[in-house]
Design an enzyme around this catalytic site. Structure first.
Site, short mmCIF file in Angstrom:
data_model
loop_
_atom_site.label_atom_id
_atom_site.label_comp_id
_atom_site.label_asym_id
_atom_site.label_seq_id
_atom_site.Cartn_x
_atom_site.Cartn_y
_atom_site.Cartn_z
N ASP A 239 0.81 -1.22 0.00
CA ASP A 239 0.00 0.00 0.00
C ASP A 239 0.84 1.27 0.00
O ASP A 239 0.44 2.29 0.57
CB ASP A 239 -0.97 0.01 1.20
N LYS B 129 1.85 2.07 -5.14
CA LYS B 129 2.39 1.49 -6.38
C LYS B 129 1.46 1.77 -7.56
O LYS B 129 1.91 2.13 -8.64
CB LYS B 129 2.57 -0.04 -6.22
N GLY C 177 -4.52 -4.34 -3.71
CA GLY C 177 -5.53 -3.33 -4.02
C GLY C 177 -4.77 -2.09 -4.46
O GLY C 177 -4.09 -1.48 -3.64
N HIS C 178 -4.80 -1.78 -5.74
CA HIS C 178 -4.03 -0.66 -6.26
C HIS C 178 -4.99 0.45 -6.70
O HIS C 178 -5.83 0.22 -7.57
CB HIS C 178 -3.14 -1.12 -7.43
N GLN D 218 2.05 -6.02 -3.26
CA GLN D 218 2.51 -6.15 -1.88
C GLN D 218 3.79 -5.34 -1.66
O GLN D 218 4.01 -4.36 -2.35
CB GLN D 218 2.71 -7.63 -1.48
P1 GDP Z 1 -0.73 0.28 -3.57
O1 GDP Z 1 -1.33 -0.99 -3.06
O2 GDP Z 1 0.73 0.37 -3.31
O3 GDP Z 1 -1.07 0.58 -4.99
O4 GDP Z 1 -1.38 1.43 -2.68
P2 GDP Z 1 -2.95 1.59 -2.33
O5 GDP Z 1 -3.64 2.04 -3.55
O6 GDP Z 1 -3.45 0.39 -1.63
O7 GDP Z 1 -2.86 2.71 -1.23
C1 GDP Z 1 -2.37 3.99 -1.50
C2 GDP Z 1 -3.49 5.01 -1.27
O8 GDP Z 1 -2.94 6.31 -1.18
C3 GDP Z 1 -4.50 5.07 -2.39
O9 GDP Z 1 -5.75 5.40 -1.86
C4 GDP Z 1 -3.98 6.21 -3.28
O10 GDP Z 1 -5.01 6.86 -4.00
C5 GDP Z 1 -3.41 7.12 -2.23
N1 GDP Z 1 -2.25 7.91 -2.65
C6 GDP Z 1 -1.23 7.55 -3.49
N2 GDP Z 1 -0.29 8.53 -3.52
C7 GDP Z 1 -0.73 9.50 -2.68
C8 GDP Z 1 -0.19 10.75 -2.25
O11 GDP Z 1 0.90 11.15 -2.64
N3 GDP Z 1 -0.92 11.46 -1.35
C9 GDP Z 1 -2.12 11.04 -0.88
N4 GDP Z 1 -2.76 11.80 -0.01
N5 GDP Z 1 -2.66 9.87 -1.26
C10 GDP Z 1 -1.97 9.11 -2.13
P1 IMO Z 2 -0.88 -4.22 -2.19
O1 IMO Z 2 -0.44 -4.76 -3.53
C1 IMO Z 2 -0.95 -4.61 2.14
C2 IMO Z 2 -1.00 -8.68 3.75
C3 IMO Z 2 -2.27 -9.09 4.47
C4 IMO Z 2 -1.69 -10.03 5.52
C5 IMO Z 2 -0.58 -10.74 4.75
C6 IMO Z 2 -0.96 -12.11 4.21
O2 IMO Z 2 -2.16 -3.50 -2.22
O3 IMO Z 2 0.24 -3.44 -1.58
P2 IMO Z 2 -2.48 -12.84 2.14
O4 IMO Z 2 -3.94 -12.64 1.89
O5 IMO Z 2 -1.59 -12.26 1.11
O6 IMO Z 2 -2.14 -14.27 2.46
O7 IMO Z 2 -2.20 -12.04 3.52
O8 IMO Z 2 -0.24 -9.88 3.67
N1 IMO Z 2 -1.19 -8.18 2.38
C7 IMO Z 2 -1.14 -6.88 2.04
N2 IMO Z 2 -0.99 -5.79 2.80
N3 IMO Z 2 -1.05 -4.50 0.81
C8 IMO Z 2 -1.17 -5.59 0.02
O9 IMO Z 2 -1.13 -5.55 -1.32
C9 IMO Z 2 -1.26 -6.86 0.64
N4 IMO Z 2 -1.41 -8.13 0.18
C10 IMO Z 2 -1.34 -8.92 1.25
O10 IMO Z 2 -2.91 -7.98 5.05
O11 IMO Z 2 -1.12 -9.29 6.56
MG MG Z 3 -2.86 -1.64 -1.80
#
Ligand code: GDP
Ligand code: IMO
Ligand code: MG
Length: 429
Positions: free
Chosen positions: A13, A16, A40-41, A225
């Site tokens: 998270d 990416k 979840g991206h 991840q």
């Molecule tokens: P990922 O799994 O690495 O793709 O990250 P996620 O999408 O799960 O979580 C990142 C969250 O932060 C998402 O809701 C993005 O829309 C948000 N986000 C990404 N870059 C920024 C930033 O620079 N500032 C803020 N406030 N939010 C951001």
């Molecule tokens: P993105 O791509 C954050 C975490 C789960 C749990 C552990 C194992 O959005 O960054 P699993 O279901 O993979 O067997 O769970 O890994 N986890 C993540 N945490 N971002 C993710 O993906 C994750 N994918 C798995 O919360 O702790």
């Molecule tokens: Mg994510």
């Protein structure tokens, strides 16, 4: 054309999805190489939010090809739902825009059932998985009993595998985990129907990449991840079941190591983690709550509140080594606005001894005390900044400190969720 790998340096998270979307403008193809719909991206483009779990984050560009590599575990229901959801927003996804590797493994209903039943049986000691069947699916891949995408197009093979697998899975579910057994026929019916819909997308991704490389096309490899969730290098057993490190781009997509030219590590300006496991810089106070609220730190997959803490550069430095990072993309810097002072963890202390990389022992991890450097915060909104010079001095000093301690330059600084809310220091490709 140079090929680029984007990986998370923390516990996932990091942002990416946003960075991949942004960099897709500079390449021709985007490939995911590991993980599944535990990811979840989130992308925000023209004020609209898109969340992808399986489809690569480059999909919003009409003229780019997205590929799902052999290293993934794919829930066909989730993939078809994502294709359908995009259709509802007017984006039609056909085989010219998306490929699914014939060798990718398929998440079956018994994988999800086992994941959930195991977590329930563990009670308080649960890992906090996403419950999507990721671990059990990778287990079957390694034990050579998995179902691959190609099997969805060969009914006899699928039937044989499902019936054979269910003997063992139902024994485990019923006799050991106290859960309901599953019937083969409904699984076969629904998976064959989904297989028919997915058949046009199923192909040899490695061969497709070879052709792209021969045509001098640029490829972006999208990690899921984060490095510290890596099955080998992460906070085991509080990890996922794949290898999110950059090296997996080769095995999980089907290319050789010489094809990777630049590795970008995404570093969130603070640290978060979802699920259980060690977290040395965790803040269980009002500063942690402030970051959680400002950063809207809720899981994009499960909606769980993410644990928040100060930036841990021990974790990031490990990621520099494990991924061979060339540059950093520092994200969510705007979230720290308003804090009087900021802390960066530069080392750990265990029983009076300094440690500079994360120990494997959970016992030693639990004994780690963070060693902090403190920096002044800034108060002005920074989301409008498009050049480093437009950032307050304190924000620039925070970035400099990260660069100095990791010894890696920042190529991108993200100051908001929107595609445009970005400072490009230097394009990594
Ligand atoms: P990922 O799994 O690495 O793709 O990250 P996620 O999408 O799960 O979580 C990142 C969250 O932060 C998402 O809701 C993005 O829309 C948000 N986000 C990404 N870059 C920024 C930033 O620079 N500032 C803020 N406030 N939010 C951001
Ligand atoms: P993105 O791509 C954050 C975490 C789960 C749990 C552990 C194992 O959005 O960054 P699993 O279901 O993979 O067997 O769970 O890994 N986890 C993540 N945490 N971002 C993710 O993906 C994750 N994918 C798995 O919360 O702790
Ligand atoms: Mg994510």
């Amino acid at each position: 054309m140079s090929n680029i790998v984007v990986v998370g340096t923390q516990w996932g998270d990091e942002g990416k999805g946003k960075v991949v979307d942004l960099l897709t403008a500079k390449v021709d193809l985007v490939v995911r190489f590991q993980g599944g719909n535990n990811a979840g991206h989130t992308l925000v483009v023209d004020g609209k939010q898109f969340i992808f779990h399986i489809i690569p984050s480059g999909i919003l560009y009409e003229d780019k090809k997205c590929l799902i590599g052999n290293g993934l575990v794919v829930d066909p229901e989730v993939l078809l739902e994502e294709i359908e959801n995009l259709k509802k927003t007017g984006i039609l996804i056909g085989p010219e825009r998306l490929s699914l590797s014939e060798k990718a493994h398929i998440i079956m209903p018994y994988h999800k059932a086992i994941d959930l039943a195991r977590e329930a049986a563990k009670g308080k000691a649960k890992l906090g998985t996403t419950g999507r069947g990721i671990g059990p699916c990778y287990e079957d891949k390694i034990s050579r009993s998995g179902v691959r995408a190609v099997d969805l197009t060969e009914p006899e093979i699928l039937e044989e595998k499902v019936r054979e697998n269910l003997k063992e899975k139902n024994f485990l579910l019923e006799k050991f985990l106290g859960a309901e057994p599953l019937e083969p026929q409904p699984i076969l019916d629904s998976y064959l129907a989904m297989g028919e819909k997915l058949a046009p997308f199923i192909t040899d991704v490695s061969v497709e990449l070879e052709q792209a490389l021969k045509a001098q096309k640029g490829i972006l490899f999208e990690g899921a991840q984060g490095t510290h969730l890596d099955i080998d290098h992460g906070t085991y057993p509080y990890v996922t079941s794949s290898n999110p490190v950059a090296g997996t781009a080769c095995s999980g997509a089907g290319i050789g190591p010489k094809q990777l030219h630049h590795v970008v590590g995404i570093v969130k300006a603070y640290t978060t983690r979802v699920g259980a496991g060690p977290f040395v810089t965790e803040l269980e106070d009002e500063t942690g709550d402030y970051i959680q609220e400002q950063g809207k730190e809720f899981g994009a997959t499960t909606g769980r509140r993410r644990r928040c803490g100060w930036l841990d550069l021990v974790v990031v430095r490990d990621s520099v080594r494990l991924n061979g990072l060339d540059s950093l993309a520092i994200t969510k810097l705007d979230v720290l606005t308003g804090l009087k002072s900021l802390k960066i963890c530069v080392g750990y202390e265990i029983d009076g001894e300094r440690v500079d990389s994360r120990p494997a022992s959970l016992k030693r991890m639990a004994a780690c005390k963070p060693l902090y450097e403190e920096l002044p915060g800034w108060q002005d909104n920074i989301s409008g900044a498009r050049e480093v010079d437009q950032l307050p001095e304190e924000a620039r000093a925070y970035i400099k400190a990260i660069e100095n301690i990791t010894e890696i330059p920042a190529s991108i600084i993200s100051v908001g969720p929107g595609r445009e809310e970005t400072i490009i220091v230097k394009y990594p490709c």
